[in-house]
Every structure is written in structure tokens, then in C-alpha cells.
Enzyme design. Sequence first.
Site, PDB file in Angstrom:
ATOM      1  N   THR A  11       0.386  -1.685   0.116  1.00 46.04           N
ATOM      2  CA  THR A  11       0.307  -0.296   0.026  1.00 46.04           C
ATOM      3  C   THR A  11       1.380   0.919  -0.510  1.00 46.04           C
ATOM      4  O   THR A  11       1.074   2.247  -1.029  1.00 46.04           O
ATOM      5  CB  THR A  11      -0.862  -0.013   1.408  1.00 46.04           C
ATOM      6  OG1 THR A  11      -1.426  -1.110   0.828  1.00 46.04           O
ATOM      7  CG2 THR A  11      -1.890   1.152   1.106  1.00 46.04           C
ATOM      8  N   GLY A 129       1.537   9.357  10.472  1.00 43.04           N
ATOM      9  CA  GLY A 129       1.097   8.989   8.826  1.00 43.04           C
ATOM     10  C   GLY A 129       1.265  10.224   8.234  1.00 43.04           C
ATOM     11  O   GLY A 129       2.294  10.297   7.641  1.00 43.04           O
ATOM     12  N   ILE A 131       0.893  13.361   8.807  1.00 42.31           N
ATOM     13  CA  ILE A 131       1.039  14.535   9.805  1.00 42.31           C
ATOM     14  C   ILE A 131       2.705  15.259  10.129  1.00 42.31           C
ATOM     15  O   ILE A 131       3.500  14.115  10.400  1.00 42.31           O
ATOM     16  CB  ILE A 131       0.080  14.719  11.036  1.00 42.31           C
ATOM     17  CG1 ILE A 131      -1.547  13.567  10.607  1.00 42.31           C
ATOM     18  CG2 ILE A 131      -0.030  15.680  11.717  1.00 42.31           C
ATOM     19  CD1 ILE A 131      -1.822  13.024  11.999  1.00 42.31           C
ATOM     20  N   GLY A 182     -12.337  -2.702   5.240  1.00 40.38           N
ATOM     21  CA  GLY A 182     -10.959  -2.279   5.152  1.00 40.38           C
ATOM     22  C   GLY A 182     -10.495  -1.795   6.381  1.00 40.38           C
ATOM     23  O   GLY A 182      -9.061  -1.456   5.887  1.00 40.38           O
ATOM     24  N   GLU A 185      -7.436  -4.418  10.226  1.00 38.48           N
ATOM     25  CA  GLU A 185      -6.873  -5.422  10.108  1.00 38.48           C
ATOM     26  C   GLU A 185      -7.930  -7.483   9.936  1.00 38.48           C
ATOM     27  O   GLU A 185      -8.244  -6.891  11.504  1.00 38.48           O
ATOM     28  CB  GLU A 185      -5.271  -5.951  10.414  1.00 38.48           C
ATOM     29  CG  GLU A 185      -4.601  -4.438  10.156  1.00 38.48           C
ATOM     30  CD  GLU A 185      -3.559  -4.728   8.843  1.00 38.48           C
ATOM     31  OE1 GLU A 185      -3.930  -5.881   8.304  1.00 38.48           O
ATOM     32  OE2 GLU A 185      -3.355  -3.732   8.416  1.00 38.48           O
ATOM     33  N   LYS A 200       4.631   4.549  18.439  1.00 31.55           N
ATOM     34  CA  LYS A 200       4.588   5.804  18.119  1.00 31.55           C
ATOM     35  C   LYS A 200       4.923   6.256  19.555  1.00 31.55           C
ATOM     36  O   LYS A 200       5.860   7.155  18.772  1.00 31.55           O
ATOM     37  CB  LYS A 200       2.830   6.052  17.511  1.00 31.55           C
ATOM     38  CG  LYS A 200       2.710   5.188  15.843  1.00 31.55           C
ATOM     39  CD  LYS A 200       1.265   5.388  15.551  1.00 31.55           C
ATOM     40  CE  LYS A 200       1.541   4.398  14.467  1.00 31.55           C
ATOM     41  NZ  LYS A 200      -0.156   4.187  14.078  1.00 31.55           N
ATOM     42  N   GLY A 297      -3.750   5.343   6.027  1.00 27.25           N
ATOM     43  CA  GLY A 297      -3.989   5.108   4.467  1.00 27.25           C
ATOM     44  C   GLY A 297      -2.736   6.034   3.554  1.00 27.25           C
ATOM     45  O   GLY A 297      -1.677   5.722   3.477  1.00 27.25           O
TER      46      GLY A 297
HETATM   47  N1  HSE Z   1      -3.255   0.614  11.603  1.00 23.89           N
HETATM   48  C1  HSE Z   1      -2.676   1.823  11.606  1.00 23.89           C
HETATM   49  C2  HSE Z   1      -3.638   3.298  12.293  1.00 23.89           C
HETATM   50  C3  HSE Z   1      -2.192   2.261  10.666  1.00 23.89           C
HETATM   51  O1  HSE Z   1      -4.893   2.686  12.692  1.00 23.89           O
HETATM   52  O2  HSE Z   1      -3.321   3.546  12.465  1.00 23.89           O
HETATM   53  C4  HSE Z   1      -0.462   3.451  10.742  1.00 23.89           C
HETATM   54  O3  HSE Z   1       0.321   3.228  11.115  1.00 23.89           O
END
Ligand code: HSE
Length: 401
Positions: A11, A129, A131, A182, A185, A200, A297
Amino acid sequence: MINISVLGYGTVGSGVVEVLDTNSESIAKKARQPIHVKYVLDKREFPGSPVEDKVVHDINVILDDPEVQIVVETMGGVHPAYEFVKGALERGKSVCTSNKELVAKHGAELLALAKSKSINFLFEASVGGGIPIIRPLNQSLTADEIEEITGILNGTTNYILSKMDTEGADFAEVLREAQDKGYAERNPEADVEGYDACRKIAILTSLAFGKQVDYEDIYTEGITKITKTDMLYAKELDAKIKIVGSSKREDEKVSAFVAPVMIGRENPLYSVNDVFNGIYVKGNVLGDTMFYGKGAGKLPTASAVVADVVDAAKHIGTNIMTNWSTHKLELADFEEVSHRFFVRVDEVEKEAAAEAFGQVEEVNANVAGEYAFITKLMTEKEFKEKAVALSSMRNRIRVAF
Ligand code: HSE
């Protein structure tokens, strides 16, 4: 022209190729030269795709090619990403990664290796992501001493909790719906148990305080025990239940945790809903600041990776200093960290609750057979000792107002 290679055409990896193509002209201007994808490493073939002639299956093709100056790692997982990234850095290639597991586990070591080679190890996409949060912590907030970082760092769980709140549905029901759409997971453990948010906040805490935070040291609690009844009480309190990763510096000690908390309307994280992420940072001179946007994403994450590629291209031959040493940061004992606690017990234990906790704030959401209250501020240890007296505890959630 700068030649790059992408490790993993999933992705995010395919998003990186797409972003480089979509914005090729403006990216070339900002990087001061065109960025060309020379190889894509993947086990699979991609016939008919834009990279069909670039696919290689052996990492050494990339590592041994002196024309490749930047490697993008979007494979995920620690192995073999660690070996591939280390190999690239050892051969003088800068690395840009979106891989939070890799950064949380080996970030300090890989940064030191990049520094020794006057190249760069960049990881903006590993937290939040799209940001910008790594670069602000590393380069923009340098006048401040960071006092607190509290973030909604996982889009999947924020989506689930938001849906439980708005639809009055239970966790399992919303999880199934999120999986079908989706947004979650098939194996949702890393998200719903808080492990993803834990990696994180470990990265953000390491950067904020300049030392290695081992994620295994961070108390982590997921959202699987949150129910629609908890949501009723949150509404009554004009609050929302959010899973946050948080670290705070108090009396020269840093504490950190990941857990669901009740957040009041006045808190800027209250309005961060659905798949969005929000990260609150408090500096000792700046005060409060908030970072908000899409934390997951394909294209948002690829946007952050490509921004790192541009930065790496602008800094060929120069290491961008990052304050994250390999020295371990000893976190404060979580048992000594204080919160107020929202507690639900059977109605018959109302008196037992008063005996155990003294003066409490009662919360009434008209739930039959139940008594709910908020304790005064107390340490985790104190709470556990007092809670032993209650045999019917249905749930307890930390309160952040
Ligand atoms: N599974 C993670 C989330 C993906 O939902 O934030 C991004 O790290």
C-alpha cells in the site's frame, strides 16, 4: 537526477511511486533535481503496473548499485527490514521509512549509523501517517523543553471508538464492520491491544527527550474491554473515550502509557474523530500545540515518505542532526503515576465503594443495577489497593479532565 529504490510495493510503497509520479515537477523543484525510481524490491511481480520493469527480488542488486543514493523502506516488520536498512546505510545510502516497529526498536542505532556516514535516516511517516510530527519535534520545537505529548495515534481504534459512540454499538460489532470496510486488519491485535500506539509514543518520547525509550517499558492497555455502557456514561459526563499514547515530564522523570481515557470537551483531542489522528504537544515556552490529520492510508503516508525523500535529496553528504541517543531513558514507575478513575460496580456495592474510596463523584446514566463514580486523583498503586474491596467491578477507565 537522484536514483532511489523502494523496498516493498504494498500500500505505502505503491503510494510513494504514485506520489512521485503525480507531483514529479514540483517535487523535482523542491529536491533541486528529478527523483527517479530505479528499482522496486518485492517478492511478487507486477505485470502491467508502472514498475513492472523495475522489480528485483534480491536486495543486493540495490545495495551493490552505487547509483542508488536513497532507499525507501515500506515493507513493515522488523526483519528483514532491519538488515536491509542497515545494509543500505552501511553502503552510504540514505533511508526513508514508514516502519514504526523498525524505528521504535532500532531508531537510535540507525540514526547513529547514518550520522557516522554523513547521510540520513528519516522516518516522518512512522508516526501519524501524513501528519508532520517528527520534523516539528526534531527541528521546529527546538527552543522548547517538551513537557507532554498526548496523541490519538491509531486511526483504526479511533474509528472503532467513534462508531461505538455515535451508533451505540458494542466493540465486537463495530470491529466486524471496520474489518468489512477495510479499516481494520483481519488480525486486529496490534491496533486494538494498543501495541501500534505504543510503538508510536515510544518514538515520539525518544525524540522529545533525546534518549532511547524501550516500548516494552510502556504500560499498554487496549480497547477490547470498552463497552457501549461505558459510552453512555461518557456522554453523561460530556466526555469521549479515546485511546491515547501519552508521555509527561514531571520532576525530571518521564512517565508514559497507552490506554483508553475519558476526555472532556475542553481537551483539543475531544474533536479528533473517526480515522483521524491528533497529537497534542506542550512545550515549556510555546505552551499548547496540536497536530491533526490523516494518520494512515496510502497517499497520506506516502506524502510523508516522499517529503523525507526530498529532504534526503537536499541533504546529500550532510547529516540532519537528530537528538535521539542510544542511552536508555528510564521511565517513571507506572504504579506511581496518578489519575482519577471512572469506576462501574454493581449497585449493591455502593457502600463498599464509599468505604474504599471515600468521597467520590457519582455518575448516573440510568443503567439498571449499577453504581458508577469517579475517584479523586490517586496513583495506580493506590487505586489497585482500594479496588480490591470491590468484587463486582464492571470496568474502570482513567479520566483526563
Ligand atoms: N493501523 C495503523 C492505524 C496504521 O490504524 O493507525 C498506521 O500506522
